[in-house]
Design a protein around this motif. Sequence first.
Motif, short mmCIF file in Angstrom:
data_model
loop_
_atom_site.label_atom_id
_atom_site.label_comp_id
_atom_site.label_asym_id
_atom_site.label_seq_id
_atom_site.Cartn_x
_atom_site.Cartn_y
_atom_site.Cartn_z
N PHE A 166 3.19 5.91 -2.91
CA PHE A 166 4.36 6.64 -3.41
C PHE A 166 4.33 6.73 -4.94
O PHE A 166 4.58 7.78 -5.52
CB PHE A 166 5.65 5.95 -2.96
N ASN A 167 4.03 5.61 -5.59
CA ASN A 167 3.99 5.59 -7.05
C ASN A 167 2.90 6.50 -7.60
O ASN A 167 3.12 7.23 -8.58
CB ASN A 167 3.78 4.16 -7.55
N MET A 168 1.72 6.46 -6.99
CA MET A 168 0.63 7.30 -7.45
C MET A 168 0.94 8.78 -7.24
O MET A 168 0.66 9.62 -8.10
CB MET A 168 -0.66 6.93 -6.72
N LEU B 275 8.54 4.70 -9.51
CA LEU B 275 9.53 4.40 -8.49
C LEU B 275 10.17 3.03 -8.67
O LEU B 275 11.19 2.73 -8.04
CB LEU B 275 8.90 4.51 -7.11
N SER B 276 9.59 2.20 -9.52
CA SER B 276 10.18 0.88 -9.79
C SER B 276 11.27 0.97 -10.85
O SER B 276 11.95 -0.01 -11.13
CB SER B 276 9.10 -0.10 -10.25
N HIS B 277 11.43 2.13 -11.46
CA HIS B 277 12.42 2.33 -12.52
C HIS B 277 13.23 3.59 -12.20
O HIS B 277 12.76 4.71 -12.40
CB HIS B 277 11.74 2.48 -13.89
N GLY B 278 14.45 3.38 -11.72
CA GLY B 278 15.29 4.51 -11.36
C GLY B 278 15.57 5.44 -12.52
O GLY B 278 15.69 6.65 -12.35
N ILE C 51 1.18 11.48 -10.29
CA ILE C 51 0.33 12.68 -10.35
C ILE C 51 1.18 13.94 -10.47
O ILE C 51 0.91 14.81 -11.30
CB ILE C 51 -0.58 12.76 -9.10
N LEU C 52 2.24 14.03 -9.67
CA LEU C 52 3.07 15.24 -9.67
C LEU C 52 3.79 15.43 -11.00
O LEU C 52 3.80 16.54 -11.56
CB LEU C 52 4.08 15.17 -8.52
N ILE C 53 4.40 14.36 -11.51
CA ILE C 53 5.15 14.52 -12.76
C ILE C 53 4.22 14.74 -13.94
O ILE C 53 4.50 15.54 -14.83
CB ILE C 53 6.10 13.31 -13.01
N MET C 54 3.06 14.08 -13.94
CA MET C 54 2.12 14.26 -15.05
C MET C 54 1.51 15.66 -15.05
O MET C 54 1.30 16.26 -16.12
CB MET C 54 1.03 13.20 -15.00
N LEU C 55 1.24 16.20 -13.87
CA LEU C 55 0.75 17.58 -13.80
C LEU C 55 1.78 18.55 -14.36
O LEU C 55 1.44 19.47 -15.10
CB LEU C 55 0.41 17.94 -12.35
N LYS D 18 0.83 -1.20 0.00
CA LYS D 18 0.00 0.00 0.00
C LYS D 18 0.87 1.26 0.00
O LYS D 18 0.59 2.22 -0.72
CB LYS D 18 -0.92 0.01 1.22
N THR D 19 1.93 1.23 0.81
CA THR D 19 2.85 2.38 0.87
C THR D 19 3.51 2.61 -0.48
O THR D 19 3.61 3.75 -0.96
CB THR D 19 3.94 2.13 1.93
#
Length: 493
Positions: free
Chosen positions: A11-13, A426-429, A17-21, A6-7
């Motif tokens: 984090f991924n969501m 976050l799964s892809h540096g 959201i931030l980068i897409m905005l 869940k954590t």
Amino acid sequence: MSAMKKTTAVFNMTALILIMLSLCFYIFSIFRMSIRQYTGLASWAGVLFVATAVAAVVLVSKLIKTDIRAILCCLILTLAELLIWNFIVQAQPVSDYELVWEGAGQIVAGTFQERVTGKDSIFVFCSYLAGYSYYLSLLNRLCHGSVLLASTIRLIIFAITNMVLYKTFRLYCGIRTSFCGTSLFIFYPFIFMGTGIFNNQHEAMLFELLTVYLYLRITKKHKSSVIGWILIGISVCLADFFRPASIIILIAVVVLSLVKALVEKEISFLYGGIIVIATYVLLSFLINRLFIVTGMAPYGVKSSNFWFKLLLGLTGEGMTHQETVDAAHTNFYFDLQYYGFDYDAYRAAAAEYVKELALNKQIDPKFLYHNIVYFAGFADNQYTYLGSAFIDSHPFVTDTLNSSGLIIYFASVVFASIRCFTKKILSHGEIALPALIFGGYFLVQIVFEMQTRYRYEQYYMLFLLAVPAMAWAWRKAALRFGNPKRDSADEEM
């Protein structure tokens, strides 16, 4: 779903959201600011330039089978293009760039001391410029004061940076994709048009990109070592020496390391982040002390113009409302002059001034909105600092290059958006770090002085994000209309 999953999902969501905005805002801004400006023949010439560059890169890439061949080809292409462009343009230092080159000449002549001891000097209240002038003084001495020769030698910086860009692509892309991505970047007008300028962004970017490469290389192989993390700290410190805004790179590396330590339960990332910070702090301190102890810069090379940049970003002017006269006598200079060049008094007054602006609701949201849309969407203005008669007398050339630059810029934002949207960031540096850096520079520019040339670092981050998605789209299109040979290392976006 476990608490850790869940954590991780949160984090991924949040990251998505931030980068897409941010990226969607850039797409909107490019349409808002530039589409209507570049029309007519120049825009069609820009389209032709980009189409020709892409076709040439794709055709040549068919001959590239090894890393050595790819690197040599990119090196030759970089130097040939930049030598031709700078020979045509014949850039001359102007504005801030003239000041640092002038300072370099005074260092060689032994007359620079007055400029680093008087508190009314730009080399004191923007003391990082003194450090850059000492660097340029090496070129000045080597080239006997020749601007053209020094500018030519500095092209090596761009060649090496492009080599690091290629090597960074190769961490997660095949040879052909890496070559095409690097080659397209070489043809990027917003990069090559300003190469004749003595701009500290150029040297800083080399070490910023080297920091990204080292981090991705270490984390990809999961073989983090103390030496590797120390090298990252050294690299980001050198970037910061040339350009203080490079602190964004340090923050991004540390934040991502902490997130990975939490999400992936890899304690080595936590130790790595600590080592990077410790290395950066120690080396920065030693460099600053070296300048102070030797008398090269008695006040050091670490002073900040934070409040000045913030005031410009929020209001477009300084506290005294006096306009800039020249590069040495800016509105920052006049603000400091009002306080008798007492830097502590100025900082206290500036902090109170910003507080009053906020409390009295005197910060104009429309002003901030217009500035950030302009920053994100307008053509890069590096070329306006070339001091070139050719640029002044050939507006069609600059309009064509600006048009093609906007096309490549727009495409990189769109494909970066596609890649971020379709992956767990976050799964892809190789996605998370460039996205963090891009977003960091964007957030800083919202409230600080905004000029489109300050996007320089973001161009590299966008390409790191966009090129794999470009290659994926190219393969899909090629498969639809033919049966191309596939590069197995490029199968994934």
